[in-house]
Design a protein around this motif. Structure first.
Motif, PDB file in Angstrom:
ATOM      1  N   SER A  60      38.096  35.214  57.667  1.00 39.29           N
ATOM      2  CA  SER A  60      38.079  36.295  56.671  1.00 39.29           C
ATOM      3  C   SER A  60      39.481  36.599  56.121  1.00 39.29           C
ATOM      4  O   SER A  60      39.652  37.539  55.342  1.00 39.29           O
ATOM      5  CB  SER A  60      37.473  37.551  57.285  1.00 39.29           C
ATOM      6  N   ILE A  96      42.574  36.786  53.825  1.00 32.61           N
ATOM      7  CA  ILE A  96      42.588  36.734  52.358  1.00 32.61           C
ATOM      8  C   ILE A  96      43.949  36.264  51.854  1.00 32.61           C
ATOM      9  O   ILE A  96      44.981  36.887  52.137  1.00 32.61           O
ATOM     10  CB  ILE A  96      42.250  38.123  51.766  1.00 32.61           C
ATOM     11  N   ILE A 139      45.344  40.393  55.141  1.00 32.06           N
ATOM     12  CA  ILE A 139      45.489  40.079  53.711  1.00 32.06           C
ATOM     13  C   ILE A 139      46.956  39.746  53.423  1.00 32.06           C
ATOM     14  O   ILE A 139      47.850  40.530  53.755  1.00 32.06           O
ATOM     15  CB  ILE A 139      45.059  41.277  52.820  1.00 32.06           C
ATOM     16  N   ASN A 199      39.713  32.739  45.006  1.00 31.97           N
ATOM     17  CA  ASN A 199      39.565  34.137  45.418  1.00 31.97           C
ATOM     18  C   ASN A 199      38.308  34.735  44.776  1.00 31.97           C
ATOM     19  O   ASN A 199      37.787  34.186  43.804  1.00 31.97           O
ATOM     20  CB  ASN A 199      40.815  34.948  45.035  1.00 31.97           C
ATOM     21  N   GLU A 232      36.886  39.910  47.851  1.00 31.91           N
ATOM     22  CA  GLU A 232      38.222  40.017  48.468  1.00 31.91           C
ATOM     23  C   GLU A 232      39.036  41.125  47.797  1.00 31.91           C
ATOM     24  O   GLU A 232      39.785  41.851  48.454  1.00 31.91           O
ATOM     25  CB  GLU A 232      38.952  38.675  48.354  1.00 31.91           C
ATOM     26  N   ARG A 240      38.032  44.334  49.252  1.00 31.58           N
ATOM     27  CA  ARG A 240      38.587  44.572  50.603  1.00 31.58           C
ATOM     28  C   ARG A 240      40.021  45.070  50.523  1.00 31.58           C
ATOM     29  O   ARG A 240      40.424  45.956  51.269  1.00 31.58           O
ATOM     30  CB  ARG A 240      38.527  43.282  51.433  1.00 31.58           C
TER      31      ARG A 240
END
Ligand SMILES: Cc1ncc(COP(=O)(O)O)c(C=O)c1O
Length: 430
Positions: free
Chosen positions: A34, A36, A378, A411, A415, A418
């Protein structure tokens, strides 16, 4: 009207863009779960095809070119193929217009060193305050060779406008050096309009295409530019750079050349050995894009040498459309978080930018934002984005700078949402 502005048509067709399916072709994205990747401007991930090409080169052909045994001949063939692929990718008139090397900065310096030797009465160079420092400092160093500099300033909308270039051009202008797309603000320059103005004044134009590379179709003939530089690591390939130059311009360019190198492009531009495995990777990255374009256009079979350029251009046009959707999502998310966005933020102008956003959250240091994002899995970046003069223009400190989220075609809107949650949480906690 900016001739490079993406069309609304692209946004509609972007709705069907297969981002999720493409992610499966990027091992780093699969392994990352997960996590990013929103720091693509500092290096995009590479698809399996690229990894395979690099591996194949290192396992099967890791020898010097120019010999008589099979492996060395394979290296010669790979370089010729890569040159043709990259030429097709930028719509060059001939493969010899492509030179391979270490990175973009060293190519800009190579050209600036050469131009410095040919200044004469045309000693004025136009640079911009929107550019990466690589396309500024490399020219400013020519002051000691008699160059004079004029600054093409961006407007408060964070974009360069061709109308502002016109009054700077004189019969003494030697070259205009400007970005095709800002690595910080994501604004796309109308380079065709700039090229027309430069040429009308008898000057040349040098385009920094490094940041635009992964975001839209490059067409050096439509841009009518004289030079264009790109970096592989932004275009889903390993670290390497390539320079495109108009053949006649490269022919005239004085370069350093060893005695045994013919005085002709591309050899005269490529000093020494470059990283062949990374050039093989760049060739494969064009192949990845061409396959994508072919699939999206509904054409059967794999790309071949004749279709490669059109297939890759089709992919880049579709990417440009899909990324406009990402830009709209990101702009909306940042507005909802109360962020100060630097550069183009009006939805109606989404076609004049790529999804690279610099912003700040009121009262929160950029470093805190990127640390909070990192804790949430991220990748963002904070700082001056290698454009310290631009930070001065934006009125932010060079030391702390801004936060940058830089998205590419793998992407997704999910995302973006998030990241929005992380930013909203940060604002609530102050
Ligand atoms: C717009 C732009 N120009 C130039 C460069 C420098 O490229 P390289 O690291 O290949 O020298 C970068 C790197 O991020 C960039 O974004």
């Amino acid at each position: 009207m900016n001739a490079l502005a993406g069309s609304g048509q692209g946004v509609r067709s972007g709705a069907a863009f297969p981002a999720e399916a493409l992610r499966a072709q990027f091992p780093a994205l699969q392994r990352g779960g997960s996590f990013i990747h929103f720091d693509n401007a500092a290096g995009a991930q590479v698809p399996q095809l690229v990894l395979d090409a690099v591996n194949r080169h290192l396992i099967d052909h890791n020898v010097q070119r120019g010999g008589r045994y099979p492996q060395t001949r394979a290296v010669d063939a790979m370089i010729a193929r890569a040159r043709a692929s990259v030429a097709a990718f930028v719509n060059a008139r001939r493969p010899e217009e492509i030179a391979f090397g270490l990175n973009a900065t060293s190519f800009i310096r190579l050209v600036s060193l050469a131009i410095g030797q040919t200044l004469g009465a045309r000693n004025e160079i136009i640079i911009t305050d929107l550019d990466h420092e690589a396309n500024i400092a490399t020219w400013l160093v020519l002051e000691r060779m008699g160059a004079r500099f004029l600054w093409w300033r961006m407007r408060s909308d964070g974009a360069l406008h061709a109308q502002d270039l016109a009054p700077l051009l004189t019969p003494r202008t030697r070259i205009v050096a400007c970005t095709l797309t800002s690595n910080a603000l994501g604004s796309v320059t109308d380079v065709r309009a700039a090229a027309d103005l430069a040429h009308a004044a008898g000057a040349e134009i040098f385009l920094d295409g490094v940041h635009y590379g992964p975001h839209g179709p490059i067409d050096v003939q439509a841009f009518d530019c004289d030079y264009l530089v790109c970096s592989g690591y932004k275009i889903f390939a390993p670290h390497m750079g390539f320079l495109w130059g108009r053949y006649e311009v490269l022919e005239r360019l004085p370069t350093f050349r060893e005695e045994f190198i013919p005085d002709a492009p591309p050899g005269k531009i490529e000093a020494g050995t470059f990283a062949y495995e990374n050039v093989a990777g760049m060739d494969a990255a064009v192949g990845y894009l061409a396959r994508l374009g072919r699939t999206l256009s509904g054409r059967p079979g794999l790309p071949d040498a004749h279709s490669l350029g059109a297939d890759a251009q089709a992919a880049m046009t579709a990417i440009r459309g899909y990324e406009q959707r990402l830009s709209l999502e990101t702009a909306r998310m940042l507005r909802e978080c109360g962020a100060t966005v630097y550069g183009i933020d009006a939805d109606a102008r989404v076609g004049e930018r790529v999804p690279t956003f610099c912003f700040n959250l009121p009262g929160i240091l950029p470093q805190r934002v990127t640390e909070a994002a990192a804790e949430a899995g991220i990748a963002l970046r904070d700082g001056h984005m290698y454009s310290p003069r631009l930070m001065d223009r934006l009125g932010v400190s060079r030391e702390t700078g801004v936060v940058r989220a830089s998205l590419v075609h793998y992407n997704t809107p999910a995302e973006v949402h998030r990241l929005g949650e992380v930013l909203a949480r940060l604002r609530r906690s102050g």
